[in-house]
Structures are given as structure tokens and as C-alpha cells.
Design a protein around this motif. Sequence first.
Motif, mmCIF file in Angstrom:
data_model
loop_
_atom_site.group_PDB
_atom_site.id
_atom_site.type_symbol
_atom_site.label_atom_id
_atom_site.label_comp_id
_atom_site.label_asym_id
_atom_site.label_seq_id
_atom_site.Cartn_x
_atom_site.Cartn_y
_atom_site.Cartn_z
ATOM 1 N N ASP A 153 0.814 -1.219 0.000
ATOM 2 C CA ASP A 153 0.000 0.000 0.000
ATOM 3 C C ASP A 153 0.842 1.261 0.000
ATOM 4 O OD1 ASP A 153 -2.891 -1.029 1.996
ATOM 5 O OD2 ASP A 153 -2.375 -1.264 -0.112
ATOM 6 N N TYR A 154 2.109 1.125 0.322
ATOM 7 C CA TYR A 154 2.935 2.331 0.480
ATOM 8 C C TYR A 154 4.051 2.412 -0.559
ATOM 9 C CZ TYR A 154 0.669 1.500 4.930
ATOM 10 O OH TYR A 154 -0.265 1.223 5.896
ATOM 11 N N VAL A 155 3.974 1.577 -1.576
ATOM 12 C CA VAL A 155 5.104 1.462 -2.493
ATOM 13 C C VAL A 155 5.366 2.778 -3.238
ATOM 14 C CG1 VAL A 155 3.782 0.583 -4.453
ATOM 15 C CG2 VAL A 155 6.141 -0.096 -4.182
ATOM 16 N N THR A 156 4.314 3.589 -3.412
ATOM 17 C CA THR A 156 4.517 4.838 -4.147
ATOM 18 C C THR A 156 5.115 5.943 -3.283
ATOM 19 O OG1 THR A 156 2.229 5.466 -3.707
ATOM 20 C CG2 THR A 156 2.673 4.410 -5.814
ATOM 21 N N VAL A 157 5.018 5.803 -1.982
ATOM 22 C CA VAL A 157 5.546 6.885 -1.130
ATOM 23 C C VAL A 157 6.726 6.420 -0.270
ATOM 24 C CG1 VAL A 157 3.363 8.134 -1.012
ATOM 25 C CG2 VAL A 157 3.871 6.424 0.722
ATOM 26 N N TRP A 184 9.421 3.516 -0.899
ATOM 27 C CA TRP A 184 9.950 2.367 -1.631
ATOM 28 C C TRP A 184 10.749 1.445 -0.734
ATOM 29 C CZ3 TRP A 184 15.192 2.005 -1.311
ATOM 30 C CH2 TRP A 184 15.878 3.177 -0.989
ATOM 31 N N PHE A 215 14.409 2.854 -7.375
ATOM 32 C CA PHE A 215 13.610 3.192 -6.209
ATOM 33 C C PHE A 215 14.211 4.358 -5.455
ATOM 34 C CE2 PHE A 215 10.064 0.549 -6.009
ATOM 35 C CZ PHE A 215 10.394 -0.670 -6.562
ATOM 36 N N ALA A 273 -4.642 -0.524 -1.710
ATOM 37 C CA ALA A 273 -4.761 0.918 -1.887
ATOM 38 C C ALA A 273 -3.784 1.433 -2.945
ATOM 39 C CB ALA A 273 -4.518 1.634 -0.561
ATOM 40 N N ALA A 274 -2.576 0.879 -2.961
ATOM 41 C CA ALA A 274 -1.576 1.354 -3.922
ATOM 42 C C ALA A 274 -2.031 1.083 -5.352
ATOM 43 C CB ALA A 274 -0.231 0.676 -3.664
#
Lengths: 312, 560
Positions: free
Chosen positions: A269-273, A275, B22, B290-291
Motif C-alpha cells: 500500500d505504500y510502495v509509491t511513497v 519504496w 527506487f 490501496a496502492a
Amino acid sequence: MPILNKLLVGLSLRDKPEGIIGAGKKNRRSLGHRLWVNRMGVVGGVLMLAFLVGALLGPWITPHDPVAIDLSRPFAKPIWLDMQEGAGILGKDNLGRDIFSRVIVGSRTSLIVAFSAVSIGILSGVTLGLIAGYKRGLVDDIIMRVADTQTAIPFLVLLIAVIAFLGGSLMNMILFLGLGSWVGFARLIRGEELSIRERDYVHAAQALGASDLRIMFRHILPNGLQPVIVAASLSFGSVILTEAALSFLGLGVATQIPTWGKMVADSRDYVTVAWHLSVFPAVAIMLVVLGANLFGDWLRDVLDPRLKGKRL
Amino acid sequence: MTYRALKYSLVAVMSVLLIAAFGCTKEVEVEKIVEVEVTKEVKVEVPVEVEKVVEKYVTVQKEVPVNVEKEVTKFVTVQKEVEVTAPVVYPEDMVVAVGALPVTLVGNTIPSLQSRLFSRLMYGQLAALNDATGQVEPEHLESLTLVDDTTVEIKLKKDILFHNGEKLDANGLKKSFDILSNLDPAKFTWKFTGFKDYEDTGTVVDDYTMRFKLTAPIDRWASAFTFMPLAPDHLEKVGLDGYTDDPVGTGPYKYVNWERDNFIQLTRWDENPGPKPVIKNVKLRHVPEAAVRVAGLMAGEFQVIAAAPPENVPGLIKDGFNIFVGDSMQSMYIGFDIYGSSEPLSDVRVRQALLYAVDMDAMHKTIAGGYGSRLQCQIVAPGGFGYNEALVGRYDYDPAKAKELLKEAGYENGFDLPGSATTARYFRDRSLLDAVAAQWSAIGVNVKMSYPESAEWLQLLINGTLPEGFMNIGLNWYLSDNTTSMWGAKSDPDFVDMRSAKSVITDPVAREAKVKEIAEYICDSAQALHAYTIPSVFAYSSDLPAISATKSFELQIPTE
């Protein structure tokens, strides 16, 4: 030549015994040269050893409690990226838990499952393979057909179904991963046995009245174990990957203690903010599997008589 | 050898590239930018002067000069700025990505947050709760009147149609009530079981009038009429199970298709006598992560996402998306099974220790992003009916006190506590429960948590077979009488008595005082951990109309 001797000769820590090509020559090469020659094995061995030490000493060497939360520092990036005090070597997750500590502790579950499952696979596979190869006939047919049937079923799908039904406890996971890997070991030892059982010393043992069990485990097994050991080291990596996949799918060991697969899953859920939540556990998985494969490759080279002299 | 070296080098290079990729992830700046586009259309007025060209030909024996009048066009450009409000054209299709879909599409069954998200698109209601006033007000009804202490009269509007053409009238309503009242009670909502306070399913007075008799005066007499009418003839023909496959309502959208755990497809009902929404087709897609919802929104795969993560909100605003954040009357509640098999939970000191051990202010800020309202030891948020200000700060974070209480209760070395947590069912549910478990671990309580999948959890809840110990749920105040609904196989008899006493109080001031008293009782006996209200956080494309949600999570699409 016994396996241990082969390994030691392979590492240039012992001279080749009489009767072997190159015997009698003193190995005067430096340690550095020996390490360079066997660099793949060294790298693999060091990686494996590092994670093993981390897993064994985990609770004593982690800088922070892996389950303790710190809500004042969620998503803190690694200190070497952000220079934020208290961020930790690998940063913090969504609840402020130290990722480095969790990676170390996570290695425990993965390595316990891997070692145990591979051990069960070896024990069951080698036993069944020995029996199949020695007895031949109906016994061989039955065992090999069971192996064929298991090979035909997609193992991961079967494993997911079984664990979803029975629950994801540590014992269930070890048991089913172990039972899923016996086929490869059985085939290997059976293949070796088919040639070894025709050798003179085996016939001699039979003529002397040795029991079947003694012949299988005293004469055949020690001489046919090399490919099994190589296969075990290679299968170690694949068991770790499977365990991580099951944890990722939520079918892993149900515990508050982190596992690598669960860490990767929880960080989706947090991969975009953030990494770093998913990358570091994934890198840990990669390094362990890489180490196991490198070590397995090196082991195969050392124990394979056809490659003698090339590397050493 | 060379091949092997190449192979391993490739792996190493790919790893480095992956880490570098990343590492180069852009920081999301916390900056709110709202861009407003004003379209200006410049019209060019072009007056045209036309001179005609006329040619005359005269045939003569000799050459005669001919006058030719030429047509000359002169262009005079006059530039004038004219502000033109272009007609807004909304997309026909709207895909809404949600974390969980309802398990049934039939109105009035299982009042989950997921069913409320979509149900008001497909179903109208006899009466509806007004968020602002907290009162139940007529919707399909002309009037809803308490004739005397135990008699309720409803008058239906005369123009209410179902999607299949059936008309809503008193006889049809009575028929549907009779059918539903004879079916398995476990399939119904707490709303419909509100009819248990009535003697029967009502009496038809005339084509559009019905009367109902209460068994006793009760404060929540109106809540039973937040009922979603079901088409009576269709219900009689297909039964409740058949209605699931072919649901019919009175709402602005009608059913098209449903793939369980995948999507629900609705289309605008153009024959609706009421206002028509501006979006023609609505599809609710099941996207648990959610992502993935955020990625899909940014890629254009979804136009709306529910439960947008707070960390992504600044980035989404910066990228031009619109955000709706609304509070709700749904409270995240962690209930303790006081009479269950976990013996420590029967001791109030242990329960109080569990409340003191949790830093809910920090969790509200970090996990919920500060959205929603922090609950103060009661289910009702500040401003809600029955909110008790005296309970503020009753269990402020104090782990030392928590350990002291455990020691007093004889659990100095802690104890094992089983429980369950929902996953992707409520806003940040798993993260909250993990954080609570971690802080309980810090005082020696060893939490053994199970995480049943959403649909499985709901079934366990309905069956009453959730693991004993503790559980979480998003509890709607209105459905729980603005008092905490205690979870467990056995209810606290004092709480039950107080709640029953409250329900017969008709004076709102006296009733509110009773609600506050109940809240204080629940708080003092530490029967639950109240976290925060579950916020509605929607992110949507800028080409959509203003999407919003009620305090009951009902999705609202603007009408023409």
C-alpha cells in the motif's frame, strides 16, 4: 573420495591423495589466491553464513525491538539517504518499526523453514529413492509413479490450497514444503544407485551376507550423496522463495514476528511513497537465494570429478 | 565460467538498477495546489461588406465599352473578449475502485459499509437519515407521523416506480413486508429487524396509507422506515435469493451486471421520475490494495477511488486530482469479549490497562492521517447526539499506569490475548490493529491475531464465531442507538437495562442525558477501545462532477 576430502581438496586446503591425478604436489598457493579461485563459493558461503548468524543471534543483535512501533517516525528513509536522526540503517516502516531489525528477525522464520523443509525432503526423498533403486520391480514402480503424479500437479497451487485449508502454522509450512521437495532427491539418489549397485564392492558386500539396509546406507548412500547435497543447496533457495510467496499471499506463518514475504506484502500500500519498505526485504530474499545458488554451483563444481583440475 | 560470470554480473547489475530506480523516487511534496481553469473563448466578429459584381453583356456589332460592377469583400476585424461558460460535458462512464464489495445486492440485507457505498445508487428509501439534523425524514413518503405513543402512520408518494415498472403503493409494501418477515432473519439488516418493535407488518388504510402499531413507546420508532422498498411482485416471483441475481430498486441507477468479488455494473435509469445523475454508467471495481487503486487512478483506469491513502493525497492534488474528505458516523471500535474464554478480560483493571497502553492520538494522526474525528472513550464523535465531554482524556496514553494495573490484577508477566482483525474492510483497519497489538505487546500482552479475509470475516460475525478475545468493527452510531454495542455472546445486563430504559424516553433532552450516562458506564468499565471515526476519502479525476459521500458512506453523484 569421501565428500569432505573432496571439499577440502577443492578449497586447496589439503593435497590430493595418492592415486588421484596431481597427487603429491604440494599446494603452495596463497590463501588469497585460493579464495579468488573459489570466489563464487566464498561469496555464496559468506552470504549464507551472514544470514545464518543473523538468524541465530537475531534477538541479541537487532538495534531495536522489531515489533515496537514509533509513531513519531513513520516512513523514515534510511539514515544514509535522509540523515534524519533515529531513522535507522534501513529506515522505518508505516508504524515506525525499524526495518533492519525486522529483516534480521525475518530471516529466522525463512531459514528455519528452509533448513527444516530441505531436511525433511532429503530424509524422505533419499530413503524412498534408495529403496526404489535397490529393490526395483514393483516397489520401484510404485514409488516412481507416486513421484510422477506429484510432479504433474502444480506444486505451488497445491500448497496454497492445502495451507489455506489447514492453516498457515510453522509446522504445516515446513511439513508440506518438505514433502513437496522429496521427489527431486529421490530421483537423484535412485539414479546414482542404479550405477553404484552394480559395482564390485556392492556385490562383495552382498556375497558376504550384508543386509539390504546395510548395503543401502553403508555402501551405496555415501557414494551417491554428492548430487543430493548439490541439489539440497539449490533447493534451499527455492524453498525460501516459496515461503516468501506464501507469506506474501497471506498464507504464511500467522505471527506478529515479521517474515520477509509478509513485509513485502504489507508494504504494497505504500510502495509509491516509501519504496524502502518493500525493497529491503526483497533484497534480503534475493541475497539469500543468490548465496544458496552460488554455493550450490560451487559445490557442484568441486564435487564433479569431470571438472577436476580446471578450477583447482 | 564466462557464462556463469556473465549471469551473476547481470543479476548484480539488475539489482543495482532496481535499487537506484527506487532511490530516485521522487519525494512527494506536501503542498496543496488547487488549480482552477477558466475557459475563455475569443469570438471574432466579422462584419462583412459586400459589393456585388455585376457583369452586363451587350451583344453589339461593334465594341461597346461595358461597365462592370465588381464585388469587393472587405474584412474588418473586431476583436472582442467574450467570457463563455462552456457547457460541462461529463464522461458517460465512471469506474469507482473500492477496497471491498458487498456480499449481496439486495437492499436491507447486511448493513455493511460496502453495501451502503452503492445501495443508495440503486435503492431509494421510505425515509432517510438527515446527516445534518440526525432526524429521519421522508423520502418516498409524503409523511411519517407518530399519531400517538404507539401508532405510526405513513403516507406514500404517488409517483414512485420500481426499475421494472411496478408501482410502489401500500398494498405492495405490505406484501413485501409479509414476504420478508417470513424469511431467514439472519439475512436482514438491523433496520428491518427494527420492525420487531412493531406488533406486525402494518395495516393498509388506503392505496397509499399504512398504519403500524408499536408494542411499546420507543424513541427509535422512525428508524424502521429507513427501509429500501423491494418490488413486491418481483420479490414474490423470484424470492430473496432470486432477487440477489436480479435486484430491482427505486434509485437513480438500475442493475446491469454483477461479478462477485470483481465488479458491480449499474446504469442510469432514464425513466426515473426524480432527478437524474450526470454520469450514465457506474461500475464499482473490487481493488483491495490501496496502492493499486492509486496507480489505477493515475493511469486513468479508474475515475474514482475510495479510501485514498492519506500519504498519497498531497501527490494526487499536485497531479490535478480532486479529493473529497468527509467525516462519518461510523466509528472504528475494538470490542472486548468480557464474558468469553479469555479470563483476563473479565477483570476491569486489565481492560483499563489495555486502554491506557494505546497512544490513540498518535495513531489517529499517523495511521488515519488525522482524517475523521478522534473518539473519546465513546462511540459518538464530538458534536454527535449524546456526546459526553466529561469522558475526554479518560484514558490518555500512559503505559506505566497500564503496567501498574496489570500488576494489580495479577498479570505482571502479561498474558496471551487472542483476537481478530479485519483486512481491507475499513479504512486502514489492519495497520490500526497491528499498531494496537504492538503497543499491547509492549506491556506484556502477547497478542495472537488472526486476519480473516473480508467476506469470511463477515460470515464469522454473522454466525457469532469470530475468535474470542477482541475484534474490530466499523460501527454505525445510528444503528447502535448512539451507544456502544457490546460484542460477545453474552451482553452486559446493566448495559442492556440502561439501553432499554433509554429507548422509551421520548423527550430528546432526557434521552440525550441517558445516552451520555450509558457512554460513561461503557467507558468506566472499559468495555471497548474507541479509535476514530472512519473518514470517507475519495480521490477522483478532474473531469468528473463533485463526488461526495454522506456520513453513512453513501456515494453521491450530482444530478442534472
